[in-house]
Design a protein around this motif. Structure first.
Motif, PDB file in Angstrom:
ATOM      1  N   CYS A 101      60.863 -14.192  34.812  1.00  0.00           N
ATOM      2  CA  CYS A 101      60.661 -14.236  36.252  1.00  0.00           C
ATOM      3  C   CYS A 101      60.330 -15.673  36.658  1.00  0.00           C
ATOM      4  CB  CYS A 101      59.505 -13.330  36.673  1.00  0.00           C
ATOM      5  SG  CYS A 101      59.740 -11.595  36.290  1.00  0.00           S
ATOM      6  N   ALA A 135      57.223  -9.712  42.111  1.00  0.00           N
ATOM      7  CA  ALA A 135      58.219  -9.656  41.038  1.00  0.00           C
ATOM      8  C   ALA A 135      58.446  -8.216  40.592  1.00  0.00           C
ATOM      9  CB  ALA A 135      57.769 -10.515  39.860  1.00  0.00           C
ATOM     10  N   ALA A 139      63.681 -11.784  37.833  1.00  0.00           N
ATOM     11  CA  ALA A 139      63.298 -11.738  39.243  1.00  0.00           C
ATOM     12  C   ALA A 139      62.788 -13.111  39.659  1.00  0.00           C
ATOM     13  CB  ALA A 139      62.213 -10.696  39.471  1.00  0.00           C
ATOM     14  N   THR A 140      63.261 -13.589  40.801  1.00  0.00           N
ATOM     15  CA  THR A 140      62.796 -14.844  41.357  1.00  0.00           C
ATOM     16  C   THR A 140      62.186 -14.564  42.716  1.00  0.00           C
ATOM     17  OG1 THR A 140      64.535 -16.066  40.226  1.00  0.00           O
ATOM     18  CG2 THR A 140      63.481 -17.166  42.072  1.00  0.00           C
TER      19      THR A 140
END
Length: 92
Positions: free
Chosen positions: A31, A67, A83-84
């Protein structure tokens, strides 16, 4: 599906993101949170890169909650896939 806290991987100066992970059982999911998102969370001017890990530690619960929501919604992106959290995720 519930995601748990993983590890802080460090600041990527080229991408201007703090890399961290979330755990999906035994699987580590990469992430990232953008520097601008962290600044928006704290309403502070941009700190030096060396202080980014301290900054994310202060807001870690909120960043990981974002996230986790993105991962549960399967909003996966990037290489490696993960996930960003961009700045728009934290603007109120």
């Amino acid at each position: 599906m519930t995601f748990a806290r993983g590890n802080i991987r460090g600041y990527d100066d080229d991408r201007m993101v703090l890399l961290f992970s979330m755990m999906d059982g035994a699987r580590e999911v990469p992430c990232a949170v953008s520097a601008s998102a962290m600044d928006d969370l704290e309403h502070l001017p941009r700190p030096p890169a060396a202080q980014r890990e301290e900054q994310v530690a202060r807001r870690r619960d909120r960043i990981e909650a974002c996230a986790s929501r993105k991962l549960q919604a399967r909003e996966i992106e990037g290489t490696p896939p993960g996930a960003t959290a961009p700045s728009t995720q934290f603007r109120s």
